[in-house]
Design an enzyme around this catalytic site. Structure first.
Site, PDB file in Angstrom:
ATOM      1  N   LYS A 113      89.323 -20.216  92.629  1.00 27.64           N
ATOM      2  CA  LYS A 113      88.490 -19.022  92.842  1.00 27.64           C
ATOM      3  C   LYS A 113      87.459 -19.238  93.946  1.00 27.64           C
ATOM      4  O   LYS A 113      87.151 -18.313  94.698  1.00 27.64           O
ATOM      5  CB  LYS A 113      87.786 -18.630  91.539  1.00 27.64           C
ATOM      6  N   LYS A 194     104.880 -14.068  86.694  1.00 28.03           N
ATOM      7  CA  LYS A 194     104.418 -13.450  85.446  1.00 28.03           C
ATOM      8  C   LYS A 194     103.828 -12.066  85.714  1.00 28.03           C
ATOM      9  O   LYS A 194     103.194 -11.849  86.756  1.00 28.03           O
ATOM     10  CB  LYS A 194     103.344 -14.377  84.856  1.00 28.03           C
ATOM     11  N   LYS A 197      98.152  -7.547  85.765  1.00 25.50           N
ATOM     12  CA  LYS A 197      97.546  -6.267  86.147  1.00 25.50           C
ATOM     13  C   LYS A 197      96.868  -6.336  87.517  1.00 25.50           C
ATOM     14  O   LYS A 197      96.519  -5.314  88.094  1.00 25.50           O
ATOM     15  CB  LYS A 197      96.558  -5.789  85.085  1.00 25.50           C
TER      16      LYS A 197
END
Length: 329
Positions: A113, A194, A197
Site C-alpha cells: 500500500k 479472485k 469489488k
C-alpha cells in the site's frame, strides 16, 4: 463452560461481493452456536485511506445491517462499531510501546500500500497494531481469516506473547481458524484472479446487494471459452467458476453441478447460475432492506453492541493498565 471467542472485523468500504458472502459472511451465523462470536465494523481502520465522512457513516450502518441480514443475531453475537469502543485506541497505544518499527515495515500489506501513496502516514504503518488490539481486547481464541492475513495473526501472537512474558500472563494467544473449505470465487471477466469489488470492470464482480437484473446481466457477460461443453476443469476456468458459484448457492458438490449441465450449452448454464444467485441472495437482500430502513432498530443494535463490547474490552484494558504501572483508583 464458557465458549471460546471468535473475532472477525470487516472494513466498511462499500457493498461486499458474493465471494465475501460465500467465503465468510454466510458461514458466520453457523459459528454462533459453538462460540462467543464478536463481529466488528472496522471504521477506524477505514480512515487509513482518506474517506468522505458522510459516505463512511452510511457504509458503516450498511455493513451493520448486512451482518444482521446474513444471519448474525445481535443478541447472541456481539456486533458493534469499532470507533464506539475507545479501548481499541487505548490498548493500541500501549502495544505500540512493545512493537518494533522493523516488524511493521516488514508487513506485506504495508509494503504494497505504501508504494501506491505519495506520502505515507503513520496510521498506515501502525494499523497492524490496531488490528492486534482488536483481537486481544476480547481474549480471542480464534480468528477466521485466509492465508493473506496469516502475517497479521503471527504479529498478534508475537505481541501477545511479548506482553505476557514482560508483565505476566494477560492475553489469550489467538490461533487462525481455518475457513470452511469451499469454492474460491473468481472474477467473471478474468477467472485467473479472485473476485474483487475494487476491480475496474464492474462486470467482473457481483455485489451481495446487486439488483436481480444486474446479476443476470453480469453473469450473461461472464467469460467462458470456445470449447462449447460444460466441464469442471482447470482448462476451462470461466466455466469452472460459474459451476463453483452455482454449486455454492445450491449447496451441492461441483461434480454434481457438472453432471446437471452435461448436455447444456453456455447460455443455459449462465441462466441457471444467475437464477441460483438471485434466489440465494433474495432473503439476504429483503432482510437488509428491512433492517436498513428501521433507523431506531439499527441504532439500538449499534448502542447495545457498543455497550457489551465496552464492558468486555474495559476488563482487559484495566488489567493491562495495572500491569504496566498506570495509577488506577
Amino acid at each position: 463452560m464458557d465458549k471460546k471467542v471468535v473475532f472477525s472485523a470487516i472494513q466498511p468500504s462499500g457493498s461486499l461481493t458474493i465471494g465475501n458472502y460465500l467465503g465468510a459472511l454466510s458461514n458466520f451465523a453457523d459459528l454462533q452456536k459453538d462460540y462467543q462470536c464478536i463481529y466488528c465494523v472496522a471504521d477506524m481502520h477505514a480512515i487509513t485511506v482518506q474517506q468522505k465522512p458522510a459516505d463512511l457513516r452510511r457504509r458503516t450502518l450498511d455493513l451493520i445491517a448486512l451482518y444482521v441480514a446474513c444471519g448474525i443475531d445481535p443478541e447472541e453475537s456481539l456486533l458493534y462499531i469499532q470507533s464506539q469502543v475507545p479501548e481499541h485506541a487505548e490498548l493500541t497505544w500501549v502495544l505500540n510501546t512493545i512493537t518494533s518499527i522493523g516488524q511493521l515495515n516488514r508487513m506485506t500489506q504495508f509494503k504494497d500500500k505504501s508504494k501506491k501513496q505519495k506520502e505515507v502516514y503513520a496510521g498506515l504503518l501502525n494499523y497492524p497494531v490496531l488490528m492486534v488490539s482488536d483481537i486481544l481486547l476480547y481474549q480471542t481464541s480464534y480468528v477466521p481469516v485466509g492465508e493473506d492475513q496469516r502475517q497479521h495473526i503471527e504479529l498478534t501472537r508475537d505481541i501477545a506473547e511479548r506482553f505476557n512474558t514482560r508483565y505476566s500472563p494477560t492475553f489469550t494467544v489467538p490461533e487462525i481458524m481455518a475457513p470452511k473449505v469451499g469454492a474460491r470465487i473468481m472474477s467473471l471477466q478474468n477467472p485467473a484472479v479472485k473476485m474483487s469489488k475494487s476491480d475496474a470492470d464492474e462486470n467482473a464482480f457481483i455485489l451481495i446487494l446487486d439488483e436481480p437484473d444486474v446479476i443476470r446481466r453480469k453473469i450473461k457477460r461472464a467469460v467462458t471459452d470456445s470449447v462449447g461443453e460444460v466441464h469442471y476443469s482447470d482448462e476451462q476456468p470461466g466455466v469452472k467458476n460459474l459451476l463453483d458459484i452455482y454449486s455454492s448457492f445450491k449447496k451441492i458438490d461441483p461434480d454434481e453441478a457438472e453432471r446437471e449441465f452435461a448436455s447444456a450449452g453456455y447460455g443455459e448454464l449462465k441462466e441457471c447460475v444467475a437464477e441460483a444467485v438471485v434466489e440465494g441472495l433474495s432473503p439476504v437482500q429483503e432482510k437488509y432492506k428491512e433492517i436498513r430502513g428501521d433507523k431506531k432498530e439499527l441504532e439500538r443494535i449499534c448502542r447495545h453492541g457498543a455497550e457489551r463490547a465496552h464492558y468486555m474490552a474495559s476488563k482487559t484494558l484495566k488489567k493491562v493498565y495495572r500491569k504496566v504501572g498506570f495509577v488506577q483508583f
